[in-house]
Design a protein around this motif. Structure first.
Motif, PDB file in Angstrom:
ATOM      1  N   ASP A  90       1.635  -6.935 -16.076  1.00  0.00           N
ATOM      2  CA  ASP A  90       1.941  -5.516 -16.265  1.00  0.00           C
ATOM      3  C   ASP A  90       3.405  -5.268 -15.948  1.00  0.00           C
ATOM      4  N   ALA A  91       3.936  -4.152 -16.479  1.00  0.00           N
ATOM      5  CA  ALA A  91       5.301  -3.767 -16.136  1.00  0.00           C
ATOM      6  C   ALA A  91       5.425  -3.639 -14.622  1.00  0.00           C
ATOM      7  N   THR A  92       6.554  -4.058 -14.075  1.00  0.00           N
ATOM      8  CA  THR A  92       6.798  -3.922 -12.643  1.00  0.00           C
ATOM      9  C   THR A  92       6.613  -2.464 -12.238  1.00  0.00           C
ATOM     10  N   GLN A  93       5.903  -2.242 -11.142  1.00  0.00           N
ATOM     11  CA  GLN A  93       5.516  -0.903 -10.711  1.00  0.00           C
ATOM     12  C   GLN A  93       6.354  -0.434  -9.518  1.00  0.00           C
ATOM     13  N   VAL A  94       6.429   0.904  -9.361  1.00  0.00           N
ATOM     14  CA  VAL A  94       7.129   1.486  -8.230  1.00  0.00           C
ATOM     15  C   VAL A  94       6.422   2.756  -7.782  1.00  0.00           C
ATOM     16  N   SER A  95       6.453   2.999  -6.485  1.00  0.00           N
ATOM     17  CA  SER A  95       5.950   4.250  -5.924  1.00  0.00           C
ATOM     18  C   SER A  95       6.830   4.638  -4.747  1.00  0.00           C
ATOM     19  N   THR A  96       7.305   5.881  -4.752  1.00  0.00           N
ATOM     20  CA  THR A  96       8.046   6.397  -3.605  1.00  0.00           C
ATOM     21  C   THR A  96       7.170   7.296  -2.747  1.00  0.00           C
ATOM     22  N   SER A  97       6.076   7.739  -3.315  1.00  0.00           N
ATOM     23  CA  SER A  97       5.024   8.466  -2.600  1.00  0.00           C
ATOM     24  C   SER A  97       3.966   8.827  -3.624  1.00  0.00           C
ATOM     25  N   GLY A  98       2.765   8.340  -3.402  1.00  0.00           N
ATOM     26  CA  GLY A  98       1.710   8.656  -4.349  1.00  0.00           C
ATOM     27  C   GLY A  98       1.527   7.590  -5.411  1.00  0.00           C
ATOM     28  N   VAL A  99       1.278   8.047  -6.637  1.00  0.00           N
ATOM     29  CA  VAL A  99       0.873   7.166  -7.728  1.00  0.00           C
ATOM     30  C   VAL A  99       2.002   6.237  -8.158  1.00  0.00           C
ATOM     31  N   PHE A 100       1.641   5.010  -8.522  1.00  0.00           N
ATOM     32  CA  PHE A 100       2.603   4.056  -9.050  1.00  0.00           C
ATOM     33  C   PHE A 100       2.921   4.360 -10.505  1.00  0.00           C
ATOM     34  N   ALA A 101       4.110   3.912 -10.939  1.00  0.00           N
ATOM     35  CA  ALA A 101       4.548   4.099 -12.318  1.00  0.00           C
ATOM     36  C   ALA A 101       5.397   2.899 -12.707  1.00  0.00           C
ATOM     37  N   ASP A 102       5.658   2.740 -13.996  1.00  0.00           N
ATOM     38  CA  ASP A 102       6.525   1.656 -14.446  1.00  0.00           C
ATOM     39  C   ASP A 102       7.917   1.822 -13.846  1.00  0.00           C
ATOM     40  N   LEU A 103       8.468   0.739 -13.346  1.00  0.00           N
ATOM     41  CA  LEU A 103       9.781   0.797 -12.717  1.00  0.00           C
ATOM     42  C   LEU A 103      10.887   1.081 -13.724  1.00  0.00           C
ATOM     43  N   ARG A 129      -4.112   4.678  -6.312  1.00  0.00           N
ATOM     44  CA  ARG A 129      -2.708   4.920  -6.631  1.00  0.00           C
ATOM     45  C   ARG A 129      -2.282   4.242  -7.940  1.00  0.00           C
ATOM     46  N   SER A 130      -3.222   3.753  -8.724  1.00  0.00           N
ATOM     47  CA  SER A 130      -2.906   3.054  -9.960  1.00  0.00           C
ATOM     48  C   SER A 130      -2.264   3.983 -10.969  1.00  0.00           C
ATOM     49  N   LYS A 131      -1.370   3.441 -11.783  1.00  0.00           N
ATOM     50  CA  LYS A 131      -0.719   4.211 -12.840  1.00  0.00           C
ATOM     51  C   LYS A 131      -1.774   4.769 -13.786  1.00  0.00           C
ATOM     52  N   GLY A 132      -1.794   6.082 -13.937  1.00  0.00           N
ATOM     53  CA  GLY A 132      -2.742   6.720 -14.830  1.00  0.00           C
ATOM     54  C   GLY A 132      -4.174   6.613 -14.384  1.00  0.00           C
ATOM     55  N   ALA A 133      -4.401   6.176 -13.145  1.00  0.00           N
ATOM     56  CA  ALA A 133      -5.758   5.989 -12.613  1.00  0.00           C
ATOM     57  C   ALA A 133      -6.596   5.111 -13.538  1.00  0.00           C
ATOM     58  N   THR A 134      -5.954   4.107 -14.142  1.00  0.00           N
ATOM     59  CA  THR A 134      -6.647   3.177 -15.037  1.00  0.00           C
ATOM     60  C   THR A 134      -6.417   1.747 -14.564  1.00  0.00           C
ATOM     61  N   ASP A 135      -7.220   0.848 -15.116  1.00  0.00           N
ATOM     62  CA  ASP A 135      -7.130  -0.551 -14.724  1.00  0.00           C
ATOM     63  C   ASP A 135      -5.849  -1.196 -15.232  1.00  0.00           C
ATOM     64  N   TYR A 136      -5.350  -2.142 -14.450  1.00  0.00           N
ATOM     65  CA  TYR A 136      -4.246  -2.979 -14.887  1.00  0.00           C
ATOM     66  C   TYR A 136      -4.809  -4.155 -15.690  1.00  0.00           C
ATOM     67  N   SER A 137      -3.940  -5.051 -16.119  1.00  0.00           N
ATOM     68  CA  SER A 137      -4.332  -6.155 -16.998  1.00  0.00           C
ATOM     69  C   SER A 137      -5.484  -6.980 -16.415  1.00  0.00           C
ATOM     70  N   ALA A 138      -6.404  -7.349 -17.301  1.00  0.00           N
ATOM     71  CA  ALA A 138      -7.529  -8.181 -16.885  1.00  0.00           C
ATOM     72  C   ALA A 138      -7.088  -9.596 -16.550  1.00  0.00           C
ATOM     73  N   SER A 139      -5.888  -9.974 -16.983  1.00  0.00           N
ATOM     74  CA  SER A 139      -5.377 -11.320 -16.713  1.00  0.00           C
ATOM     75  C   SER A 139      -4.785 -11.451 -15.325  1.00  0.00           C
ATOM     76  N   THR A 140      -4.590 -10.330 -14.651  1.00  0.00           N
ATOM     77  CA  THR A 140      -3.931 -10.339 -13.348  1.00  0.00           C
ATOM     78  C   THR A 140      -4.693 -11.198 -12.341  1.00  0.00           C
TER      79      THR A 140
END
Length: 314
Positions: free
Chosen positions: A55-68, A25-36
């Protein structure tokens, strides 16, 4: 169930929606920050809010997450209560306030631009030093934990004088250093401090584990092992589990302390005797949860492949 994975190869948000279904469910199906290092999640209705500070705060209402969006800052911890989403230890692109809190508009998780009209607001907890480590709801309040102090936040909603949330110190000597270190059972918070196991019921902070304080201190005398702590609760049996790291720089949960709140008795576990520590075979323990036998699945976090026909968690 969401799994927030980290590491050199996979830094994703994975959803286990049903048996046999593992979805990225990652945004863009890509990795988030390596510092996380740590993720936290909360919800307002069916909206899942997730943050990791880098990373920018994320949100999902169903499915993939995106920047809030909506003026929301990056943040390390989050929770929701009384129609607000509360973020703690934030970076708004201009200021990095470890002791800062930021609430959304009332009833609108997608709006964070400070406004008395919407009641989105921000501020800092300056009466004690250090960053906000964890935010946990308690009835009609929000509790903020620092390493060695605790604050209670009450909703005021005073749009005339600009006081949306009011915070006061309830302890200036103990706190919780871990983002996931607070266990909640029967409206009481339980957490580890280097001086013992404590309970906070909204009225007072009590040391319920003075008898194990020397054991805790012997395993992590400077308290650094508590910063990656993790907690879980068995509500049926009244048992809480509090895990923390050992003396090395490794962040794995090497020790787990169990407390039966009904009897007041403690139990112990360690990686040396109680679970497989070999990184070449089973990996290391970074988190745990209570579940029933019917809930158990095994899955491999690198490929997202579920292993059927087995009962266990890895």
């Amino acid at each position: 169930m969401f799994i927030c994975s980290k590491g050199a190869t996979k830094r994703r948000i994975i959803e286990l929606s049903s048996a046999g279904t593992v979805t990225d469910r990652s945004k863009g199906a890509t990795d988030y920050s390596a510092s996380t290092v740590q993720w936290t999640m909360t919800n307002q209705g069916n909206a899942i809010i997730a943050c990791n500070y880098y990373d920018a705060t994320q949100v999902s209402t169903s499915g993939v997450f995106a920047d809030l969006g909506g003026g929301s800052p990056k943040a390390q911890c989050c929770c929701a209560n009384l129609g607000f989403v509360m973020l703690g230890n934030y970076d708004d692109g201009v200021n990095q306030y470890g002791d800062g809190w930021w609430c959304s508009a009332l009833g609108n998780y997608a709006s964070f631009t400070a406004s008395l009209a919407t009641q989105a607001a921000n501020g800092r907890l300056l009466d004690t030093p250090g960053p906000i480590r964890s935010l946990v709801p308690m009835r009609d309040s929000i509790i903020a934990y620092k390493d060695d102090s605790i604050y209670i936040g009450d909703y005021i909603g005073d749009t005339v004088n600009g006081v949306i949330w009011s915070w006061r110190v309830v302890s200036n000597s103990v706190g919780c250093a871990s983002i996931h270190g607070v266990a909640v059972l029967n409206n009481t918070h339980y957490f580890l401090h280097r001086t013992g196991v404590y309970a906070y019921d909204g009225a007072q902070v009590s040391n319920v584990g003075s008898m194990v304080s020397k054991w805790i201190n012997s395993k992590t005398p400077d308290g650094t092992g508590l910063t990656v702590g993790h907690s879980s609760v068995d509500e049926n049996e009244g048992v809480i589990a509090l895990g923390f790291a050992n003396l090395t720089s490794d962040a794995q949960l090497y020790y787990i302390l169990f407390l039966n709140v009904n009897t007041g008795r403690f139990g112990f576990a360690s990686a040396g005797t109680n679970w497989q520590e070999s990184t070449a075979v089973n990996g290391k323990l970074y988190a745990f949860m209570h579940c029933n036998v019917g809930d158990l699945q095994q899955w491999e976090p690198g490929s997202g492949t579920e292993f059927t026909g087995k009962s266990g968690l890895v």
